[in-house]
Design an enzyme around this catalytic site. Structure first.
Site, mmCIF file in Angstrom:
data_model
loop_
_atom_site.group_PDB
_atom_site.id
_atom_site.type_symbol
_atom_site.label_atom_id
_atom_site.label_comp_id
_atom_site.label_asym_id
_atom_site.label_seq_id
_atom_site.Cartn_x
_atom_site.Cartn_y
_atom_site.Cartn_z
ATOM 1 N N LYS A 3 6.076 -0.937 14.014
ATOM 2 C CA LYS A 3 7.793 -0.331 13.465
ATOM 3 C C LYS A 3 7.853 0.965 13.843
ATOM 4 C CE LYS A 3 5.821 -2.860 9.128
ATOM 5 N NZ LYS A 3 5.450 -2.169 7.365
ATOM 6 N N TYR A 43 11.634 -9.873 6.490
ATOM 7 C CA TYR A 43 11.037 -9.933 4.795
ATOM 8 C C TYR A 43 11.869 -10.810 3.354
ATOM 9 C CZ TYR A 43 8.143 -6.083 6.807
ATOM 10 O OH TYR A 43 7.721 -5.785 7.811
ATOM 11 N N ARG A 79 -5.013 -8.654 9.499
ATOM 12 C CA ARG A 79 -5.038 -7.196 8.403
ATOM 13 C C ARG A 79 -6.162 -6.447 8.281
ATOM 14 N NH1 ARG A 79 0.074 -8.148 5.836
ATOM 15 N NH2 ARG A 79 -0.721 -8.238 3.758
ATOM 16 N N ASN A 106 4.450 3.019 6.983
ATOM 17 C CA ASN A 106 3.138 2.166 7.313
ATOM 18 C C ASN A 106 3.121 1.973 9.008
ATOM 19 O OD1 ASN A 106 4.323 0.480 6.697
ATOM 20 N ND2 ASN A 106 2.640 -1.031 5.323
ATOM 21 N N HIS A 109 3.587 -3.675 10.857
ATOM 22 C CA HIS A 109 3.482 -5.105 10.409
ATOM 23 C C HIS A 109 2.546 -5.629 11.610
ATOM 24 C CE1 HIS A 109 4.762 -8.968 8.551
ATOM 25 N NE2 HIS A 109 4.868 -9.250 9.753
ATOM 26 N N GLU A 120 7.442 -16.087 12.370
ATOM 27 C CA GLU A 120 7.260 -14.978 12.375
ATOM 28 C C GLU A 120 7.533 -15.104 14.038
ATOM 29 O OE1 GLU A 120 5.041 -12.654 10.864
ATOM 30 O OE2 GLU A 120 6.387 -12.680 8.531
HETATM 31 P P1 ATP Z 1 3.352 -5.660 6.406
HETATM 32 O O1 ATP Z 1 4.339 -7.231 5.690
HETATM 33 O O2 ATP Z 1 5.319 -4.810 6.908
HETATM 34 O O3 ATP Z 1 2.410 -6.005 7.347
HETATM 35 P P2 ATP Z 1 1.921 -5.650 3.807
HETATM 36 O O4 ATP Z 1 1.838 -7.209 4.459
HETATM 37 O O5 ATP Z 1 0.623 -4.917 3.963
HETATM 38 O O6 ATP Z 1 2.803 -5.120 4.795
HETATM 39 P P3 ATP Z 1 4.381 -6.040 1.722
HETATM 40 O O7 ATP Z 1 3.610 -6.032 0.404
HETATM 41 O O8 ATP Z 1 3.960 -7.269 2.495
HETATM 42 O O9 ATP Z 1 2.988 -5.369 2.552
HETATM 43 O O10 ATP Z 1 5.976 -5.172 2.376
HETATM 44 C C1 ATP Z 1 5.456 -4.777 3.512
HETATM 45 C C2 ATP Z 1 6.717 -3.724 3.556
HETATM 46 O O11 ATP Z 1 7.462 -2.959 2.268
HETATM 47 C C3 ATP Z 1 5.516 -2.559 3.170
HETATM 48 O O12 ATP Z 1 4.176 -2.654 4.664
HETATM 49 C C4 ATP Z 1 5.852 -0.887 3.622
HETATM 50 O O13 ATP Z 1 6.428 -1.147 4.651
HETATM 51 C C5 ATP Z 1 6.994 -2.066 2.897
HETATM 52 N N1 ATP Z 1 6.746 -1.021 1.147
HETATM 53 C C6 ATP Z 1 5.823 -2.261 0.053
HETATM 54 N N2 ATP Z 1 5.283 -2.085 -1.171
HETATM 55 C C7 ATP Z 1 6.504 -0.680 -1.220
HETATM 56 C C8 ATP Z 1 6.322 0.556 -2.118
HETATM 57 N N3 ATP Z 1 5.939 -0.148 -2.922
HETATM 58 N N4 ATP Z 1 7.707 1.567 -1.542
HETATM 59 C C9 ATP Z 1 8.228 0.950 -0.062
HETATM 60 N N5 ATP Z 1 7.470 0.612 0.302
HETATM 61 C C10 ATP Z 1 7.064 -0.727 0.195
HETATM 62 MG MG MG Z 2 3.579 -8.423 4.385
#
Ligand code: ATP
Ligand code: MG
Length: 131
Positions: A3, A43, A79, A106, A109, A120
């Site tokens: 990211k 997303y 993951r 974070n 992705h 994707e």
């Molecule tokens: P990613 O899809 O980015 O790999 P993930 O699968 O661990 O992350 P998801 O639930 O898919 O988590 O959420 C996608 C992204 O949205 C997260 O990586 C984070 O950057 C953001 N996100 C998720 N939850 C929150 C939250 N509560 N507040 C702010 N940002 C969030």
């Molecule tokens: Mg995710």
């Protein structure tokens, strides 16, 4: 996908290195400014969440590094290498556990299923960019 914060903080090499050392095979790689429409499509499952607008702003705030990795069990393993969504809950030794603090910054992705991985790759890469 590394990211924008990961790119800006100079973590691309470290992240690629972790996947290479694990033994996965790099099939696609590019620095890319994500358009808003692509971020929303990527997303789309999260569009009802309150943080969705901030998430779209975040992933379009600068170039990302798109990666396609191949290998047995790569999605589940990636993951694990990446760690929990909230970096404060991610185990030390994981990318987020070692390199990040905030959920909204974070660093990386990872696809959450092989099917979404395929979806994707098709969204982010042109066919001739995958080797
Ligand atoms: P990613 O899809 O980015 O790999 P993930 O699968 O661990 O992350 P998801 O639930 O898919 O988590 O959420 C996608 C992204 O949205 C997260 O990586 C984070 O950057 C953001 N996100 C998720 N939850 C929150 C939250 N509560 N507040 C702010 N940002 C969030
Ligand atoms: Mg995710």
């Amino acid at each position: 996908m590394v990211k924008p914060d990961g790119v800006q903080r100079g973590l691309v090499g470290e992240i690629i290195s972790r996947f290479e050392k694990k033994g996965f095979l790099l099939k696609g790689l590019k620095l890319f400014q994500c358009p808003e429409e692509l971020a929303k499509e990527h997303y789309r499952d999260l569009q009802s969440k309150s943080f969705f607008p901030k998430l779209i702003q975040y992933v379009t705030s600068g170039p990302v590094v798109c990666m396609a990795w191949e290998g047995v069990g790569v999605v589940a393993s990636a993951r694990k290498l990446i760690g929990a969504t909230n970096p404060l809950e991610a185990q030390p030794g994981t990318i987020r556990g070692d390199l990040a603090i905030q959920t909204g910054r974070n660093v990386i992705h990872g696809s959450d299923s092989p099917e979404n991985g395929q979806r994707e790759i098709a969204l982010w890469f042109k066919e001739d960019e995958i080797y």
